[in-house]
Design a protein around this motif. Structure first.
Motif, PDB file in Angstrom:
ATOM      1  N   THR A  93       0.760  -1.274  -0.205  1.00 45.17           N
ATOM      2  CA  THR A  93       0.039  -0.046   0.033  1.00 45.17           C
ATOM      3  C   THR A  93       0.759   1.416  -0.160  1.00 45.17           C
ATOM      4  OG1 THR A  93      -1.674  -1.162   1.667  1.00 45.17           O
ATOM      5  CG2 THR A  93      -1.760   1.043   1.190  1.00 45.17           C
ATOM      6  N   PRO A  94       1.108   1.882  -1.197  1.00 44.36           N
ATOM      7  CA  PRO A  94       1.941   3.065  -1.133  1.00 44.36           C
ATOM      8  C   PRO A  94       1.215   4.333  -0.217  1.00 44.36           C
ATOM      9  CG  PRO A  94       1.294   2.448  -3.495  1.00 44.36           C
ATOM     10  CD  PRO A  94       0.408   1.842  -2.224  1.00 44.36           C
ATOM     11  N   THR A  95      -0.102   4.349   0.047  1.00 46.36           N
ATOM     12  CA  THR A  95      -0.324   5.396   0.900  1.00 46.36           C
ATOM     13  C   THR A  95      -0.212   5.172   2.371  1.00 46.36           C
ATOM     14  OG1 THR A  95      -2.636   4.416   0.528  1.00 46.36           O
ATOM     15  CG2 THR A  95      -2.039   6.167  -0.694  1.00 46.36           C
ATOM     16  N   THR A  96       0.215   4.069   2.789  1.00 49.43           N
ATOM     17  CA  THR A  96       0.659   4.021   4.173  1.00 49.43           C
ATOM     18  C   THR A  96       2.139   4.840   4.333  1.00 49.43           C
ATOM     19  OG1 THR A  96       1.910   1.779   3.561  1.00 49.43           O
ATOM     20  CG2 THR A  96      -0.526   1.870   4.461  1.00 49.43           C
ATOM     21  N   GLN A  97       2.686   5.113   3.447  1.00 47.47           N
ATOM     22  CA  GLN A  97       4.022   5.953   3.542  1.00 47.47           C
ATOM     23  C   GLN A  97       3.544   7.250   3.607  1.00 47.47           C
ATOM     24  OE1 GLN A  97       7.128   4.395   3.533  1.00 47.47           O
ATOM     25  NE2 GLN A  97       5.830   2.555   3.620  1.00 47.47           N
ATOM     26  N   LEU A  98       4.117   7.980   4.761  1.00 48.45           N
ATOM     27  CA  LEU A  98       3.831   9.438   5.084  1.00 48.45           C
ATOM     28  C   LEU A  98       4.584  10.194   3.841  1.00 48.45           C
ATOM     29  CD1 LEU A  98       2.613  11.548   6.712  1.00 48.45           C
ATOM     30  CD2 LEU A  98       4.739  11.447   8.186  1.00 48.45           C
ATOM     31  N   SER A  99       5.650   9.737   3.403  1.00 45.69           N
ATOM     32  CA  SER A  99       6.387  10.596   2.386  1.00 45.69           C
ATOM     33  C   SER A  99       5.607  10.769   1.112  1.00 45.69           C
ATOM     34  CB  SER A  99       7.850   9.822   2.085  1.00 45.69           C
ATOM     35  OG  SER A  99       7.749   8.710   1.692  1.00 45.69           O
ATOM     36  N   ILE A 100       4.758   9.637   0.786  1.00 50.78           N
ATOM     37  CA  ILE A 100       3.841   9.554  -0.717  1.00 50.78           C
ATOM     38  C   ILE A 100       2.773  10.507  -0.095  1.00 50.78           C
ATOM     39  CG2 ILE A 100       2.451   8.091  -1.897  1.00 50.78           C
ATOM     40  CD1 ILE A 100       5.084   7.457  -2.351  1.00 50.78           C
ATOM     41  N   ASN A 101       2.091  10.505   0.824  1.00 56.42           N
ATOM     42  CA  ASN A 101       0.937  11.245   1.228  1.00 56.42           C
ATOM     43  C   ASN A 101       1.461  12.766   1.293  1.00 56.42           C
ATOM     44  OD1 ASN A 101      -0.561   8.785   1.324  1.00 56.42           O
ATOM     45  ND2 ASN A 101      -0.372   8.804   3.651  1.00 56.42           N
ATOM     46  N   MET A 102       2.462  13.124   1.969  1.00 60.27           N
ATOM     47  CA  MET A 102       3.089  14.366   1.711  1.00 60.27           C
ATOM     48  C   MET A 102       3.232  14.856   0.522  1.00 60.27           C
ATOM     49  SD  MET A 102       2.447  15.467   4.922  1.00 60.27           S
ATOM     50  CE  MET A 102       3.194  17.148   4.461  1.00 60.27           C
TER      51      MET A 102
END
Length: 226
Positions: A93-102
């Motif tokens: 799940t890429p969206t569990t990475q804060l860097s991706i969401n930011m």
């Protein structure tokens, strides 16, 4: 054991290649081309769903903000697919990475701020100081409103990351407990299995709701600056 639980949030690599890139691109292949969907029930269902979601998303916004419909809807669709894709077995799940969401939240938030400064500079700066504020409170309120403004992208990214991370951890904890208790008690295993199924359905709903909330908050930020 704790490291095992959190290993699911580490970016996997294959021969030194980060698998987060195909994980973000594969969901796009689930959408058939327009030609194959022409004149059938699936195209009608997709069109109706898209129009309904877009109508609800743009309802609080003024007419000037409607030109941002396509970027906002595309962002919501991408987030929904990324969130749901992570619930499949042997996926990430890429969206569990804060860097991706930011990386998604910061440019979109900055877009709303720059739009306001370009189109209505005085009104945008006026949000920093509510009308009728007593003079002694003016410096304090300006500092508070400035902090509130710059914390918005962080709140967007952290909210999405925290909700998905908590749901995935809870699913893994219950699934691990189910497999561990299987040889000991069939009744308890069946109970935990039922809870696991219900939790998975809830996580599917959370994945879609969080994508909608992410874009809805962005649209409200945009409305303040239009």
């Amino acid at each position: 054991m704790i490291l095992t639980f959190f290993d699911q949030f580490a970016i996997p690599h294959l021969l030194g290649f980060p698998l987060i890139i195909p994980a973000m691109l594969i969901p796009l292949t689930f959408f058939p081309t327009t030609n194959r969907l022409a004149q059938n029930r699936l195209s009608t269902l997709i069109s109706y769903t898209s129009k309904t979601i877009t109508k609800q998303l743009m309802l609080p916004l003024s007419q000037k903000a409607h030109k941002w419909t396509n970027p906002l809807f595309s962002l919501m669709l991408m987030l929904t697919m990324l969130n749901l894709f992570g619930l499949l077995p042997y996926t990430f799940t890429p969206t569990t990475q804060l860097s991706i969401n930011m990386a998604l939240a910061l440019p979109m938030w900055l877009m709303t701020v720059l739009t306001g400064l370009r189109t209505q500079t005085t009104t945008s700066l006026g949000h920093m100081l509510p009308e009728g504020t007593p003079t002694p409170l003016i410096p304090m309120l300006i500092v508070i409103e400035t902090i509130s403004l710059f914390i918005r992208p962080l709140a967007l990214g952290v909210r999405l990351t925290a909700n998905l991370t908590a749901g995935h951890l809870l699913i893994q904890l219950i699934s691990t407990a189910t497999l561990t208790l299987f040889p000991m008690s069939y009744t308890l295993t069946a109970l935990l299995g039922t809870v696991l199924i219900l939790l998975t359905l809830l996580e599917i709903a959370v994945a879609m709701i969080q994508a909608y909330v992410f874009v809805l908050l962005l649209s409200l930020y945009l409305q303040e600056n239009i």
